[in-house]
Design a protein around this motif. Sequence first.
Motif, PDB file in Angstrom:
ATOM      1  N   UNK A 118      -5.379   0.784  -0.705  1.00  0.00           N
ATOM      2  CA  UNK A 118      -4.806  -0.258   0.156  1.00  0.00           C
ATOM      3  C   UNK A 118      -5.872  -1.287   0.533  1.00  0.00           C
ATOM      4  N   UNK A 119      -7.068  -0.804   0.879  1.00  0.00           N
ATOM      5  CA  UNK A 119      -8.152  -1.723   1.246  1.00  0.00           C
ATOM      6  C   UNK A 119      -8.573  -2.575   0.049  1.00  0.00           C
ATOM      7  N   UNK A 120      -8.599  -1.955  -1.136  1.00  0.00           N
ATOM      8  CA  UNK A 120      -8.948  -2.702  -2.349  1.00  0.00           C
ATOM      9  C   UNK A 120      -7.924  -3.792  -2.615  1.00  0.00           C
ATOM     10  N   UNK A 121      -6.634  -3.441  -2.460  1.00  0.00           N
ATOM     11  CA  UNK A 121      -5.578  -4.440  -2.648  1.00  0.00           C
ATOM     12  C   UNK A 121      -5.731  -5.575  -1.637  1.00  0.00           C
ATOM     13  N   UNK A 122      -6.094  -5.205  -0.410  1.00  0.00           N
ATOM     14  CA  UNK A 122      -6.272  -6.215   0.627  1.00  0.00           C
ATOM     15  C   UNK A 122      -7.395  -7.177   0.243  1.00  0.00           C
ATOM     16  N   UNK A 127       7.153   1.804 -13.273  1.00  0.00           N
ATOM     17  CA  UNK A 127       6.818   2.154 -11.895  1.00  0.00           C
ATOM     18  C   UNK A 127       5.599   1.404 -11.384  1.00  0.00           C
ATOM     19  N   UNK A 128       4.574   1.333 -12.199  1.00  0.00           N
ATOM     20  CA  UNK A 128       3.308   0.771 -11.737  1.00  0.00           C
ATOM     21  C   UNK A 128       3.385  -0.750 -11.675  1.00  0.00           C
ATOM     22  N   UNK A 129       2.891  -1.356 -10.584  1.00  0.00           N
ATOM     23  CA  UNK A 129       2.960  -2.808 -10.442  1.00  0.00           C
ATOM     24  C   UNK A 129       2.101  -3.511 -11.477  1.00  0.00           C
ATOM     25  N   UNK A 131       6.902   6.198   1.710  1.00  0.00           N
ATOM     26  CA  UNK A 131       5.597   6.294   2.366  1.00  0.00           C
ATOM     27  C   UNK A 131       4.466   6.235   1.349  1.00  0.00           C
ATOM     28  N   UNK A 132       4.624   6.961   0.232  1.00  0.00           N
ATOM     29  CA  UNK A 132       3.550   7.030  -0.761  1.00  0.00           C
ATOM     30  C   UNK A 132       3.338   5.697  -1.462  1.00  0.00           C
ATOM     31  N   UNK A 133       4.421   4.931  -1.671  1.00  0.00           N
ATOM     32  CA  UNK A 133       4.307   3.684  -2.406  1.00  0.00           C
ATOM     33  C   UNK A 133       4.128   2.479  -1.490  1.00  0.00           C
ATOM     34  N   UNK A 134       3.830   2.730  -0.218  1.00  0.00           N
ATOM     35  CA  UNK A 134       3.677   1.611   0.711  1.00  0.00           C
ATOM     36  C   UNK A 134       2.542   0.679   0.282  1.00  0.00           C
ATOM     37  N   UNK A 135       1.450   1.245  -0.250  1.00  0.00           N
ATOM     38  CA  UNK A 135       0.333   0.403  -0.699  1.00  0.00           C
ATOM     39  C   UNK A 135       0.784  -0.562  -1.787  1.00  0.00           C
ATOM     40  N   UNK A 136       1.655  -0.077  -2.686  1.00  0.00           N
ATOM     41  CA  UNK A 136       2.182  -0.941  -3.741  1.00  0.00           C
ATOM     42  C   UNK A 136       3.129  -1.982  -3.173  1.00  0.00           C
ATOM     43  N   UNK A 161       4.426  -7.139  -1.792  1.00  0.00           N
ATOM     44  CA  UNK A 161       5.577  -7.995  -1.514  1.00  0.00           C
ATOM     45  C   UNK A 161       5.380  -8.746  -0.208  1.00  0.00           C
ATOM     46  N   UNK A 162       4.768  -8.089   0.784  1.00  0.00           N
ATOM     47  CA  UNK A 162       4.613  -8.704   2.100  1.00  0.00           C
ATOM     48  C   UNK A 162       3.662  -9.893   2.067  1.00  0.00           C
ATOM     49  N   UNK A 163       2.785  -9.963   1.054  1.00  0.00           N
ATOM     50  CA  UNK A 163       1.803 -11.061   0.973  1.00  0.00           C
ATOM     51  C   UNK A 163       2.226 -12.150   0.000  1.00  0.00           C
TER      52      UNK A 163
END
Length: 423
Positions: free
Chosen positions: A174-178, A224-226, A257-262, A266-268
């Motif tokens: 998640x931090x890496x994606x951020x 499945x994978x973005x 819950x598990x895919x929230x990082x993926x 969408x939120x960004x």
Amino acid sequence: MCPQIRGQRSDEDPEARLEEATGLALAIGIVVAEAYILNVRDIRPNTLFGEGQVQRIATDCTLHDAELVIIDGALSPIQQRNLEEKIGRKVIDRTGLILEIFGERAATAEGRLQVELAHLDYQASRLVRSWTHLERQRGGFGFLGGPGETQIEADRRMIRDRMAKLRRELEQVRKTRELHRKRRGRAPWPVIALVGYTNAGKSTLFNRLTGADVMAEDLLFATLDPTMRAIGLPGVEKAILSDTVGFISDLPTQLVAAFRATLEEVTAADIVLHVRDIANPDSAQQKRQVLSVLHDLGVVDEAGEGVDAPLVEVWNKWDLLDEDAKSELGGLAQNDDAIIPISAMTGKGLKELQQRLGAVLTEGARVYSFTLPAHDGARIAWLHAHGEVLSEEEVEEGAPSPARLVKVRLTEKEHGRFEALAS
């Protein structure tokens, strides 16, 4: 075999749910011998179904030589264990089936981490049912509370430790994606996120727009994978198109819950592109399911409107509609700028979609004048790449150092990004 529970989801067509459940089974290579709907008037806490219904399932398993029973609903560990004992076959519920599909399809390290976390979360409450070897006496002193209890607790602790490790790794993801999002924000290029019900045609559209070769088949959860690729749009030299995991009704909470990082991608996004299978009779219900997930993520409000980014609705599979449906739906789409009818398979409507996306991204753009040092080629090039440069000329003689006056049309967001380059 795939019995379905009627009565728990009054807002959905039971036949459509049965077809979807069958599609889920086919997606993982299961041969469906029989599929039907069972009316459940009173839920039995021990078996879910009544005795007669359980006997019918057992008889059909024998007739069709079936090895697996899939229940299109949620089973408690006790119900699952009791059904297996009475039917004499392996029994899984909807959550277990979707987890199996995700486990098989996850291709990246991140995807496998997310699926493993979801699977462990699901299995943690089913240790007594699944791990029957734990019932054997382990020996030793008799004060530990009974046969196998210490081993069960040890395995539960092992699962908890493994889940904690996975959560730490996913938090790093998640931090890496951020960081990647911040880097794109500085670069920057607008992001368009594809969302939609599984099998709505997102990956086919993604391939059409980007020229990529992402797996796109007529299967539920084919990808499945973005995946992200760069595309060009009218008035926008470069944008990032992001393909995300498909949604589905009753998506297991463990997977959400598990895919929230993926899903945070969408939120960004600058635009959320909702791809709908408009030829599906259950398309309206699928739309409600997608908007429900997007609302939980804070992407849309109660009315289904985009909160921080506009929502554009793409009516895909237009080529599968009959002429009457095309005439009726075409009139609705004509009166709504946020709806674009397309066929990702044939290419119909893609030019109109690209023009619409370009118009949304450049909406509200205004002309700015910047005087930049002539040697600042990076920022001058940035303006050419991210805006519509109207004129560029050298500053008149008498300036302290060589400089260029650039007049460019930028959106408010792009102007903010350009200002951030100088800071």
